[in-house]
Design a protein around this motif. Sequence first.
Motif, PDB file in Angstrom:
ATOM      1  N   TYR A  10     -55.659  39.950 -53.059  1.00  0.00           N
ATOM      2  CA  TYR A  10     -55.239  41.210 -52.431  1.00  0.00           C
ATOM      3  C   TYR A  10     -54.299  41.937 -53.397  1.00  0.00           C
ATOM      4  O   TYR A  10     -53.105  42.054 -53.147  1.00  0.00           O
ATOM      5  CB  TYR A  10     -54.525  40.932 -51.108  1.00  0.00           C
ATOM      6  CG  TYR A  10     -55.404  40.305 -50.053  1.00  0.00           C
ATOM      7  CD1 TYR A  10     -56.108  41.097 -49.146  1.00  0.00           C
ATOM      8  CD2 TYR A  10     -55.533  38.925 -49.948  1.00  0.00           C
ATOM      9  CE1 TYR A  10     -56.911  40.534 -48.166  1.00  0.00           C
ATOM     10  CE2 TYR A  10     -56.337  38.351 -48.971  1.00  0.00           C
ATOM     11  CZ  TYR A  10     -57.021  39.161 -48.093  1.00  0.00           C
ATOM     12  OH  TYR A  10     -57.822  38.604 -47.120  1.00  0.00           O
ATOM     13  N   SER A  51     -52.975  44.681 -54.175  1.00  0.00           N
ATOM     14  CA  SER A  51     -52.623  46.044 -53.749  1.00  0.00           C
ATOM     15  C   SER A  51     -51.321  46.467 -54.413  1.00  0.00           C
ATOM     16  O   SER A  51     -50.302  46.694 -53.755  1.00  0.00           O
ATOM     17  CB  SER A  51     -52.508  46.100 -52.223  1.00  0.00           C
ATOM     18  OG  SER A  51     -51.694  45.048 -51.740  1.00  0.00           O
ATOM     19  N   TYR A  55     -54.535  46.867 -48.712  1.00  0.00           N
ATOM     20  CA  TYR A  55     -55.794  46.143 -48.567  1.00  0.00           C
ATOM     21  C   TYR A  55     -55.950  45.531 -47.175  1.00  0.00           C
ATOM     22  O   TYR A  55     -57.057  45.242 -46.745  1.00  0.00           O
ATOM     23  CB  TYR A  55     -55.887  45.008 -49.600  1.00  0.00           C
ATOM     24  CG  TYR A  55     -56.207  45.453 -51.005  1.00  0.00           C
ATOM     25  CD1 TYR A  55     -56.578  46.761 -51.271  1.00  0.00           C
ATOM     26  CD2 TYR A  55     -56.139  44.563 -52.068  1.00  0.00           C
ATOM     27  CE1 TYR A  55     -56.869  47.174 -52.556  1.00  0.00           C
ATOM     28  CE2 TYR A  55     -56.438  44.952 -53.365  1.00  0.00           C
ATOM     29  CZ  TYR A  55     -56.798  46.266 -53.604  1.00  0.00           C
ATOM     30  OH  TYR A  55     -57.101  46.674 -54.879  1.00  0.00           O
ATOM     31  N   GLY A  75     -57.400  50.797 -49.353  1.00  0.00           N
ATOM     32  CA  GLY A  75     -57.678  50.016 -50.556  1.00  0.00           C
ATOM     33  C   GLY A  75     -57.846  50.816 -51.826  1.00  0.00           C
ATOM     34  O   GLY A  75     -58.629  50.438 -52.703  1.00  0.00           O
ATOM     35  N   THR A 130     -59.180  43.652 -57.746  1.00  0.00           N
ATOM     36  CA  THR A 130     -59.118  42.286 -57.245  1.00  0.00           C
ATOM     37  C   THR A 130     -59.636  41.356 -58.334  1.00  0.00           C
ATOM     38  O   THR A 130     -60.457  41.754 -59.160  1.00  0.00           O
ATOM     39  CB  THR A 130     -59.935  42.101 -55.955  1.00  0.00           C
ATOM     40  OG1 THR A 130     -59.791  40.753 -55.495  1.00  0.00           O
ATOM     41  CG2 THR A 130     -61.409  42.383 -56.176  1.00  0.00           C
ATOM     42  N   ILE A 132     -61.518  47.054 -51.286  1.00  0.00           N
ATOM     43  CA  ILE A 132     -61.471  45.877 -52.153  1.00  0.00           C
ATOM     44  C   ILE A 132     -62.824  45.175 -52.206  1.00  0.00           C
ATOM     45  O   ILE A 132     -63.169  44.504 -53.183  1.00  0.00           O
ATOM     46  CB  ILE A 132     -60.383  44.900 -51.645  1.00  0.00           C
ATOM     47  CG1 ILE A 132     -60.112  43.771 -52.619  1.00  0.00           C
ATOM     48  CG2 ILE A 132     -60.777  44.305 -50.318  1.00  0.00           C
ATOM     49  CD1 ILE A 132     -59.032  42.825 -52.147  1.00  0.00           C
TER      50      ILE A 132
END
Length: 754
Positions: A254, A256, A274, A279, A284, A657
């Motif tokens: 994740y 982010s 995320y 997102g 990722t 994502i």
Amino acid sequence: MEKTSQPDEKVFDDVLIADLTGAQFDDPNLDKDQIGFDDESPYPEVRSAVANTDDFEMPVSTLRTWVIGLAFAILIPGLNQFFFFRFPSVSITGIVAQLLSFPVGRAAAAWLPNWTVFGVKINPGPFSVKEHVLITIMATVGAGSAYATDIIAVQRVYYDQRYNFSYQWFVVMSTQLIGFSIGGVARRFLVAPPSMIWPANLVNCALFNTLHSQQYAGIGTRGGLSRERFFVYMFLASFVWYFFPGYLFQALSYFSWVTWIRPQNTTISQLFGYVHGMGMSVITFDWSQIAYIGSPLATPWWAEANIFGGFVFFFWFLTPVLYFTNTWFGEFMPISSRTSYDNQMNTYDVKKILTPESTIDLAAYHAYSPLFLSTTFAISYGLSFASITATLVHAFLYFRKQIWVQARRSLHEQPDIHARLMSRYPQVPEWWYLTIFLSMFAIGIISIEVWPTEMPVWAFVLALVIAFTYVIPIGMIQAITNQQVGLNVITELIIGYALPGRPIAMMMFKTWGYITMAQALTFTSDFKLGHYMKVAPKPMFWSQVVATVIAGTVQLGVQAWMFTNIPDMCSPHQKDGFICPSTEVFGTASIIWGVIGPALQFSKGQTYYPLVFFFLVGTVAPIIPWALSKRYPNSIFKYINPVIFNGTGLIPPATAINYVPWAGVGFVFQYVIRRRHFSWWTKYNYVLSAALDSGLAISILVIFFGLQFPKNGTIGESNILVWWGNTVPFTGADGLGTPVRPLAPGETFGPSHW
């Protein structure tokens, strides 16, 4: 002297291409620069993964095949059903079964005695690739939790209905098997034509051929690492790497990063997060996130581009516009959530509006709250509506000639080598499919008539008509794009209007309407795998039917044992994690659609009424690119497909994502490398996909059973699990789902009257 063309030159016109591919439409998967001749598939994807030869004498339906296959058909569905009710959960996927069955089969070939019992050889020689295919199909056809088992669980947990095992078995068998009958009819449209390539099967074929060291012309002549060694290296790399994003450093999954700068800023969290956001951080390092909606190395690039284009427009443009203008009161909720809310931004408590008979109490409903959805959830409903009409219109415009031609064409008349090789085998008699249909139809009627389900027979028939109508259009789209249109929302909508206030009937209607179609396509997809691997149709038929019956029976037995022996089963605080998250979602849906009903959400004057117009959008949308492609036949318009609507169907809970990195990886491998390094792509692409998926699947199992399941998940809870890299993605406004407009205690949002 007049110049003549060389005899080996081919001039590609529409007639020749149709003869080569069997496609009576402008096939977006066809690359005219890479068409093969001389008993090869015209599709390079198929040539690279599938052998164009067959050993007619190779053992297939042997005693060891059935023993190993049925053992896996008991073990894997049973384990999956057990963990299905747990959170966190784990699923033993088809590729795990494919890998595990290989050493078992090799061991059986090495150690079983060369005896013959009643004319049956116990050990017919080396473990063959065809035996491996049949074992894998038996292990996977019923591996996932049967959809109807959720009906049984919801009846028990939500409605306190406990019926005997006969009822449960009839419902599960009817919903699981009745689709196989229409799948048999659909074979001539979805299996035999070479243009129906079923991209996901090519990964399985590449793995089968790699494990069994099959050599064939389609691999090409490129030197370097062998496929087998390449698979081992990539498998190990995938296995080891997943320990980082999957356990040691979950922020890599994740990633982010924008929200980490200002974690409490709600606008940033809605756009870049995320967990509950859109997102837009887009990074990722986790293959499980990238391949969440399917491997990007298997889906054709043009289909990925459709899905990515649909995602960008509907979720990165339209959704933020609707959200930040507070359409449907969206700003009072997270922009992306699969939870339904009341007007105080609490999870909607359906028990507050139920009578003791589990019907809606309208006075309580008006005293409590209407039901609200996050903006992405609402848009996903609209896109589901659009995909239902777009699928039928697209199929009529593009596939009507294909369906008519294939309805009259036999297997040996198919133009590609694989169909001609398969025509040597005896086909499954039509009366076998008819027997399946009549018997499952009968026990379906018995299950709704003998027990108090409140579902009339006409609703049962209507559900089957919906499923049968959509099997071929949805199947053709899936066979070309690797994406399946779901019928769950439309079946909920229809039965919600037709039989309001009957939640059990709603669940059963949805299951027969949706799962019949899904099972039919599972059946035809497996048949295409057998078609590619040259497995005779009759063993394919029986392996799927027998394994499905055994798997469904085992799952019902496991479920009954769990409810009898596990204390507080399905309660939110069950001490071992058996909180039944899927049952909760299924039960909530039964109340939203079956008790409250769509009339209080989508009818004129209700909050989500505008979403109904997506039906019209889906009807008109396919006509525009179709008309433009007729006017400009070599333009980009011929690639536009209904997957623009349904490709993002997993949002929520999926976010960017799962789509943007997926499309990026697909662009690199399915467009750039395929065009610039075609020999590398031919040899390694599908093997790489299989290796990454396999390593990930085994790594997930090792992490779960080695680190998460023991000691009830307390391993590492004071060190590894609580360091910054494992907590930062799930804290702040994104992790908590804080909306842009948080409410004060006691404050409400939404309309004043409903």
